[in-house]
Scaffold this active site. Structure first.
Site, PDB file in Angstrom:
ATOM      1  N   ILE A  31       1.651  21.138  32.635  1.00 15.99           N
ATOM      2  CA  ILE A  31       0.555  20.290  33.100  1.00 15.99           C
ATOM      3  C   ILE A  31       1.075  18.907  33.495  1.00 15.99           C
ATOM      4  O   ILE A  31       0.757  18.397  34.569  1.00 15.99           O
ATOM      5  CB  ILE A  31      -0.553  20.186  32.015  1.00 15.99           C
ATOM      6  CG1 ILE A  31      -1.119  21.587  31.706  1.00 15.99           C
ATOM      7  CG2 ILE A  31      -1.653  19.233  32.447  1.00 15.99           C
ATOM      8  CD1 ILE A  31      -1.838  22.272  32.855  1.00 15.99           C
ATOM      9  N   SER A  64       2.440  33.955  27.957  1.00 18.10           N
ATOM     10  CA  SER A  64       2.464  35.283  28.577  1.00 18.10           C
ATOM     11  C   SER A  64       2.822  35.245  30.059  1.00 18.10           C
ATOM     12  O   SER A  64       3.183  36.269  30.633  1.00 18.10           O
ATOM     13  CB  SER A  64       1.115  35.984  28.409  1.00 18.10           C
ATOM     14  OG  SER A  64       0.735  36.001  27.058  1.00 18.10           O
ATOM     15  N   HIS A  68      -4.373  34.565  35.183  1.00 15.59           N
ATOM     16  CA  HIS A  68      -5.589  35.307  34.837  1.00 15.59           C
ATOM     17  C   HIS A  68      -6.613  35.285  35.966  1.00 15.59           C
ATOM     18  O   HIS A  68      -6.724  34.307  36.701  1.00 15.59           O
ATOM     19  CB  HIS A  68      -6.216  34.697  33.574  1.00 15.59           C
ATOM     20  CG  HIS A  68      -5.376  34.879  32.353  1.00 15.59           C
ATOM     21  ND1 HIS A  68      -5.270  36.089  31.711  1.00 15.59           N
ATOM     22  CD2 HIS A  68      -4.573  34.014  31.687  1.00 15.59           C
ATOM     23  CE1 HIS A  68      -4.436  35.953  30.678  1.00 15.59           C
ATOM     24  NE2 HIS A  68      -3.999  34.702  30.627  1.00 15.59           N
ATOM     25  N   ILE A 354      -5.189  22.465  26.620  1.00 19.80           N
ATOM     26  CA  ILE A 354      -4.827  23.380  27.712  1.00 19.80           C
ATOM     27  C   ILE A 354      -4.060  24.580  27.140  1.00 19.80           C
ATOM     28  O   ILE A 354      -2.839  24.628  27.167  1.00 19.80           O
ATOM     29  CB  ILE A 354      -4.022  22.656  28.811  1.00 19.80           C
ATOM     30  CG1 ILE A 354      -4.678  21.324  29.183  1.00 19.80           C
ATOM     31  CG2 ILE A 354      -3.889  23.554  30.043  1.00 19.80           C
ATOM     32  CD1 ILE A 354      -6.098  21.414  29.705  1.00 19.80           C
ATOM     33  N   GLU A 355      -4.823  25.495  26.599  1.00 20.52           N
ATOM     34  CA  GLU A 355      -4.275  26.779  26.158  1.00 20.52           C
ATOM     35  C   GLU A 355      -4.621  27.780  27.263  1.00 20.52           C
ATOM     36  O   GLU A 355      -5.074  27.377  28.328  1.00 20.52           O
ATOM     37  CB  GLU A 355      -4.906  27.170  24.829  1.00 20.52           C
ATOM     38  CG  GLU A 355      -6.427  27.265  24.913  1.00 20.52           C
ATOM     39  CD  GLU A 355      -7.096  27.602  23.584  1.00 20.52           C
ATOM     40  OE1 GLU A 355      -6.450  28.235  22.741  1.00 20.52           O
ATOM     41  OE2 GLU A 355      -8.261  27.234  23.408  1.00 20.52           O
ATOM     42  N   SER A 356      -4.430  29.043  27.015  1.00 18.80           N
ATOM     43  CA  SER A 356      -4.776  30.047  28.025  1.00 18.80           C
ATOM     44  C   SER A 356      -6.230  29.859  28.458  1.00 18.80           C
ATOM     45  O   SER A 356      -7.083  29.637  27.594  1.00 18.80           O
ATOM     46  CB  SER A 356      -4.584  31.445  27.438  1.00 18.80           C
ATOM     47  OG  SER A 356      -4.924  32.401  28.396  1.00 18.80           O
ATOM     48  N   CYS A 455      22.325  40.881  26.649  1.00 13.40           N
ATOM     49  CA  CYS A 455      23.320  40.460  25.647  1.00 13.40           C
ATOM     50  C   CYS A 455      22.977  39.090  25.088  1.00 13.40           C
ATOM     51  O   CYS A 455      23.653  38.596  24.193  1.00 13.40           O
ATOM     52  CB  CYS A 455      24.746  40.521  26.196  1.00 13.40           C
ATOM     53  SG  CYS A 455      25.329  39.013  27.003  1.00 13.40           S
TER      54      CYS A 455
END
Lengths: 504, 435
Positions: A31, A64, A68, A354-356, A455
């Site tokens: 943001i 994630s 959305h 400001i989350e999902s 790896c």
């Protein structure tokens, strides 16, 4: 006034000093960088301060990465508004700054009648929010589209406008774009105290003081704390931890869409999703935590991901698991985004909670703040706003001809440093020299994918460290994983290096 | 498209100049392969042996005890003597099933080769922390044992001072000693199984000799430290390998080394559509080390993880010889039968053997496999279909030491043509663990 032509001046540049900037952005997450990039259109002096030593070190590096569609948020909420608006702009937005974006689509699965009813309410909520293309599909269509889905699924909400972004790459790209347009980045600079002054604010940091006419609080997990210092309208961030499994890319992806389960009170539940890089993500969990910096994974949460993901993907195999990680989301007690002018602190603006769907909403949030600030303060636009710096195509994504051309441009493209993700020496060196360049091993990883693969840096990290030491002209012993005291090595076995730390 | 990208013809192309690739190259050359090319991604030949500066190599092959670099040097000298073309700093990007190989290097850019035969000799890599999903933070100070070995032995840096080692694979054991000798304190070597997966001689020489405790049936259940590692939590595990509540102990340390298994590095093999074996995570091969893709051979740790380099070399000599023959146009005739894993047997290799032709003088075939658990006084049985055709007694069998079984020419000559199965008869032994 600070000069802003150097792009980014780092580490303790403020030590003991008081400097002035017209607009101060607090926080170098997605943001903060998106807002700074938008504001860099204005012909004013802008500084961004960041607590850590790189951008995208908080929630922006560990979420994630889903763009959305916008059916989850309550109609009328800012989450709904900015989600849908952000989703519409997202593909073009990523293209503008050369960040990856994959329009993949998503499904929300329902396994019983009750969940079907929930999907129907999500559908009507989505329609109300203005989401396009939503429809409910039945078992046969689900299995035709995504054959690895649990055949016990009853129906699903299909959301074609959902997509896959790379939150940390986007953040880096936005930071670069802001920097080439004069925004100055100060790292390892944490806002400790905000005070209102006659014509603006005084910000005390761990390295000195900054006065600013305009303040933009994008401090994520710490945003409410800072807000409360200048506003009587108190806010509260409740850190929420989300843990994930990340699986290696396979020749044939298991799912081509993001597969959600019917959401619960705590969030959208455990998803199984491809990423833009064809790896696969399982998670997240959602746990309230006390400590905003507690990104440790836990045995319980990982077990719960395994259990829940198996509901979507009955033949789940974690054989190719390459890492597990956790991110902390800045959930605000009021359960909505807070975007705009800070109440009773004229000149202060904020993006809090400001989350999902924060990633999706970022372009819209940044635009809203930019528009409001530009209008309320009648700032003029720059005569020439430079386009985002070109980001060459990744070697791993090039065809044979492009690889031959890349080598012809720079023979360092011939040296594969990270074998798992096929990252070349040329790309690692140029990541260090980007406008907001990599300064540590994780910074290289986020910008190039070196060390991101199966790896986990076992083979490439010594070489990556050597390149960092060379390009930054610092001793190997000072190379960190992600800044601070996260040193990779403790001693040199060569006595001449030990005594003379200034030279390698 | 530039000229560099039009393919050059070679008889035998070998990917990797570690012990497997070097031995395969020597054998292929000695077997008459005319044009031979070895591509190596590192800047020098020798593979992992370059950083294995401890001794203990070569007892079987050379009857002397050598360090890793000394062992490698013997093959490197032979490679030079034979005038074999080895190109270092070259990474192979792609191999197709019809043996078109694409590579890139800083010196020569993109190059392509059409090979008569390809030998896969890419070795293996270490399992990272993620493969175990150990909970905790992701701070600095967590290394795979081989990475730490590279830092110390090749780069000249210490990755830490107070060390816990998770897993008792050979590299972990060797690193326990190495770090101790460089002045670090190694607090413990923690192994989730009730037995070590390393060689017994390494447990004695690397742990016992330095009073480093080996905690069997224990694992790391949490990792602490925000920036650099500050400690780990160790707990005892039950018979299902689940941590036992109440047995947790916090150990202060700045370094965690992981020696939790090796994975054959078969990304290129998969690009060439080479079928894989689930147990070995390497290619399915016949007794000439040919994979199920004609003309593509595999040997060494990319095929299955070995304990001793001597056996890697022996296997790779066979692959080199067979690849040279294939490149000359020789094809195997006759029926192939499968070698199957029976009770207590994991990853029997080769997975196919050719029935001897009437005019053949069959050579003995060695089958290598890992026992699934620790057995004492076990009987290894070979079944031809349902019928037992061979049995040998073994005093001790353990997953940490690869077991072998030789099928004699006489035995091979008498095979019925059905698949054969290798069993470990546990009724006469003790299975310490049911995995």
């Amino acid at each position: 006034m600070l000069r802003c032509d150097s792009g980014n001046e780092r580490y303790g540049a403020l030590e003991g000093k008081r400097v002035h900037t017209e607009i101060l952005v607090i926080g170098g997450g997605l943001i903060g960088c998106a807002v700074a990039r938008e504001l860099s259109r204005l012909a004013v002096d802008i500084t961004l301060i960041e607590r850590t030593e790189d951008v995208a070190e908080g929630a922006s590096k560990a979420n994630s990465g889903i763009v959305h569609a916008g059916f989850d948020a309550k109609p009328g909420s800012l989450k709904a508004k900015y989600n849908v608006e952000g989703n519409r702009r997202f593909a073009a937005y990523c293209q503008e700054v050369h960040a990856p974006y994959v329009p993949s689509g998503a499904m929300v699965l329902a396994f019983d009648q009750e969940q079907r009813q929930h999907l129907e309410s999500l559908l009507s909520q989505g329609i109300q929010n203005g989401v396009e293309g939503l429809r409910i599909i039945e078992n046969a269509e689900i299995l035709a589209l995504e054959p690895n889905t649990n055949p016990a699924v009853q129906c699903a909400l299909l959301a074609p406008s959902s997509g896959l972004a790379s939150p940390y790459e986007l953040t880096c790209a936005l930071a670069d774009h802001a920097a080439v347009n004069g925004v100055r980045f100060l790292f390892d600079t944490q806002a400790i105290r905000l005070q209102k002054r006659e014509n603006g604010f005084l910000v005390t940091t761990n390295h000195g003081e900054i006065t600013a006419t305009i303040l933009v609080n994008c401090a994520g997990l710490f945003s409410a704390e800072l807000h409360n210092q200048i506003s009587t309208h108190k806010l509260s961030i409740m850190p929420r931890k989300g843990e994930y499994y990340l699986l290696d890319h396979e020749e044939k992806p298991v799912f081509s869409r993001t597969m959600f389960q019917t959401p619960t009170k705590m969030g959208k539940g455990v998803l199984v999703s491809p990423t833009g890089h064809k790896t696969m993500l399982l998670g997240p969990t959602a746990q309230q935590v006390e400590d905003a910096l507690d990104v440790a994974t836990t045995a319980e949460a990982l077990a719960s991901i395994r259990e829940k993901a198996a509901m979507t993907w009955p033949h789940m195999s974690l054989r190719t698991n390459i890492t597990t990680f956790a991110g902390i989301r800045a959930h605000e007690a009021g359960d909505d985004f807070i975007v705009g002018a800070t109440m009773d602190a004229p000149g202060a603006y904020e993006a809090i909670g400001i989350e999902s769907p924060g990633l999706t909403a970022a372009p819209a949030i940044a635009n809203a703040l930019y528009t409001q600030i530009a209008q309320e303060h009648s700032y003029a636009c720059k005569q020439a706003w430079k386009p985002a710096p070109d980001l060459p195509k990744a070697f791993s994504a090039m065809n044979l001809e492009e690889r031959a051309q890349a080598y012809a441009r720079d023979p360092a493209y011939g040296n594969i440093v990270c074998r798992c993700e096929q990252v070349t020496e040329a790309e690692i060196r140029s990541a260090i020299h980007r406008p907001v360049g990599a300064r540590h091993v994780d910074g290289i990883k986020r910008r190039t994918r070196a060390g991101m693969g199966r790896c986990q840096g076992g083979f490439c990290s010594p070489r990556v460290m050597e390149i960092l030491a060379e390009e930054l002209q610092i001793p190997m012993l000072e190379i960190t994983k992600f800044g601070g005291q996260s040193r990779m090595l403790t001693d040199s076995l060569n006595p001449s290096i030990k005594e003379d730390k200034g030279h390698v | 498209m530039c000229d560099a990208v039009s393919p050059q013809k070679v008889d035998v192309l070998i990917i990797g100049a570690g012990p497997a690739g070097l031995a395969a190259a020597i054998a292929a050359k000695e077997a008459g392969a005319e044009s031979l090319l070895v591509l190596e991604r590192e800047d020098e030949m020798g593979g992992i042996l370059r950083q294995c500066i401890h001794n203990g190599f070569g007892l079987h092959r050379f009857k002397v005890e050598l360090t890793g670099p000394e062992y490698a040097q013997r093959d490197v000298l032979r490679v030079h003597e034979l005038g074999i073309d080895v190109r270092c700093g070259v990474t192979v990007l792609d191999v197709t099933s019809d043996r078109l190989v694409t590579a890139i290097s800083k010196q020569a850019g993109l190059t392509r080769y059409q090979a008569g035969a390809v030998i896969l000799a890419m070795g293996c890599r270490e399992r990272p922390r993620g493969a175990l999903a150990i909970p905790g933070t992701r701070c600095a100070g967590i290394f795979s044992a081989g990475t730490a070995q590279k830092f110390i032995n090749l780069e000249g840096y210490m990755p830490g001072k107070k060390v816990v080692i998770l897993g008792s694979g050979d590299i972990g054991l060797i690193m326990a000693r190495r770090m101790t000798l460089q002045g670090a304190t190694v607090l413990a070597c923690v192994e989730i199984m009730p037995y070590s997966s390393g060689l017994n001689r390494n447990i004695v020489q690397c742990l016992h000799d330095y009073d480093i405790p080996l905690l069997l049936s224990h694992t790391v259940v949490d990792i602490h430290g925000r920036e650099r590692l500050t400690g780990v939590t160790i707990a005892q595990v039950d018979h299902q390998r689940q941590p036992i509540t109440g047995t947790e102990t916090y150990v202060e340390c700045d370094t965690l080394l992981l020696s939790v298994g090796l994975i054959p590095e078969n990304e290129l093999s998969k690009k060439a559509d080479v079928p894989m074996n689930q147990a070995t995570q390497g290619a399915v091969v016949d007794d000439s080390l040919q994979t199920d893709v004609p003309g593509i051979f595999a040997c060494g740790n990319v095929l299955h993880v070995h304990d001793l380099v001597d056996f890697v070399s022996a296997e790779s000599f066979k692959a080199g010889k067979a690849a040279a023959a294939y490149a000359r146009g020789e094809r195997r005739k006759g029926k192939m039968i499968r070698v199957l894993d029976g009770e207590g047997v994991r990853g029997a290799t080769p997975q196919r053997i050719g029935l001897p032709q009437t005019d053949d003088e069959p050579e003995p075939i060695q089958v290598l496999f890992r026992p699934a658990c620790v057995y004492e006084n076990a009987v290894v049985r070979v079944l031809d279909g349902q019928k037992e055709i061979h049995r040998v007694k073994r005093r001790i069998l353990a997953p940490g030491e690869m077991a072998d079984l030789t099928l004699s020419p006489k035995l091979l000559g008498a095979l019925s043509g059905q698949d054969i199965t290798i069993h470990i008869d546990a009724s006469e032994g003790v299975c310490a663990w049911n995995s």
